[in-house]
Design an enzyme around this catalytic site. Structure first.
Site, mmCIF file in Angstrom:
data_model
loop_
_atom_site.group_PDB
_atom_site.id
_atom_site.type_symbol
_atom_site.label_atom_id
_atom_site.label_comp_id
_atom_site.label_asym_id
_atom_site.label_seq_id
_atom_site.Cartn_x
_atom_site.Cartn_y
_atom_site.Cartn_z
ATOM 1 N N CYS A 136 0.928 -1.088 -0.037
ATOM 2 C CA CYS A 136 0.120 -0.035 -0.077
ATOM 3 C C CYS A 136 0.918 1.142 0.104
ATOM 4 O O CYS A 136 1.649 1.338 0.900
ATOM 5 C CB CYS A 136 -0.922 0.094 1.236
ATOM 6 S SG CYS A 136 -1.952 1.653 1.405
ATOM 7 N N ASP A 179 -0.201 -6.191 0.272
ATOM 8 C CA ASP A 179 -1.589 -6.508 -0.210
ATOM 9 C C ASP A 179 -1.331 -7.852 -1.053
ATOM 10 O O ASP A 179 -0.416 -7.882 -1.814
ATOM 11 C CB ASP A 179 -2.138 -5.337 -1.120
ATOM 12 C CG ASP A 179 -2.369 -4.122 -0.235
ATOM 13 O OD1 ASP A 179 -2.955 -4.265 0.793
ATOM 14 O OD2 ASP A 179 -2.079 -2.995 -0.837
#
Length: 289
Positions: free
Chosen positions: A195, A202
């Site tokens: 992120c 992620d």
């Protein structure tokens, strides 16, 4: 006793309806980077599509002040000028927890209005009861089409290098072309990126459906997917980067790129880009979600 270090940063959650919590991020921030890599591409070349968001922690009050809970899906068009920052969406949804609505439809209309204003385009909001996983409403657990490429290096004496940024040149190694289009349905569960806001990892499943004369080397494709592991990019930007790279290296007649990211903060994000609107699939969830 206070907790220090990375676990000690407290977040203040609004206790009243607070649409101002929503934070818009221009899609141009990521798209400009992609287009600078491929001057022959335009924004339209990054695919038509939708970002499907699932929110698993939606709650509000009914007229008696009793908490109501549901699951929600937000369909944000890829043509919108903005995306919404995911933590700001969590804060916004939490601001609804102690807000009374006359009906679930009133809640849907409020969220639709606020999200649409944030991203700058009409957002479709769907609300599901907790039994919706069994009623055929679209929340059933699905699986990607085609073959998983995650074992493409099995039995090969090679060590994959860690790269800081995606390396599209990996797609072009040992390029071979066939005499006619070949259709591929391939997926990987090893998509990982970070992120840009929090630097948290992620994880997602990436699926590619493509028709091209350029032969897909599954090992090269897997190597390319793994090159995203240390890349800082929003989910939507990663999918559009992959779409642009595949368009450039494979010149496909048809292309679908979609990703199902695992949830953080009760929210998962599922971008999908297609070369033609007729190829747009229906939204779905995977077992990891």
């Amino acid at each position: 006793m206070s907790i220090h270090g990375v676990l000690g940063a407290a977040t203040s959650y609004p206790k009243h309806y607070h649409p101002e919590a929503l934070f818009a991020i221009p899609r141009s921030q990521g798209r400009d980077v992609i287009l600078s890599q491929y001057p022959n591409l335009t924004v339209d070349s990054l695919g038509i599509g939708v970002d499907w968001w699932h929110a698993f922690e939606v709650s509000w009050l009914n007229h008696q002040g009793i908490s109501q809970v549901a699951l929600a899906r937000f369909a944000i068009p890829a043509s919108s000028p903005n995306i919404v920052e995911s933590k700001s969406l969590k804060l916004y949804l939490n601001s609804l927890n102690f807000t009374a609505f006359a009906s679930s439809q009133a809640l849907i209309e409020t969220i639709t209005q606020d999200l649409s204003a944030c991203v700058g385009a009409p957002v479709q909001v769907s609300l599901f009861g907790l039994d919706a996983v069994n009623d055929g409403s679209g929340l059933l657990i699905s699986r990607p089409n085609g073959r998983c490429i995650d074992q493409a290096f099995d039995g090969v004496d090679i060590k994959i290098a860690l790269t800081e940024h995606p390396d599209a040149s990996l797609l072009g190694r040992d390029k071979v072309e066939s005499e006619q289009d070949v259709t591929y349905q391939l997926y990987s569960n090893l998509l990982r990126s970070n992120c840009p806001v929090t630097d948290q990892p992620d994880w997602g499943t990436l699926a590619i459906e493509m028709s091209s004369r350029v032969v897909v080397n599954e090992a090269n494709l897997l190597d390319y997917v793994l090159s995203f592991r240390q890349h800082n990019g929003f989910h939507e930007q990663c999918v559009e980067q992959i779409f642009a790279d595949l368009m450039e290296y494979f010149v496909p007649s048809q292309l679908i790129v979609r990703a199902w990211y695992t949830r953080r903060g009760g929210i998962d994000i599922n971008p999908c880009r297609v070369s033609d609107i007729g190829l747009l699939p229906t939204p779905s969830r995977l077992v990891r979600q």
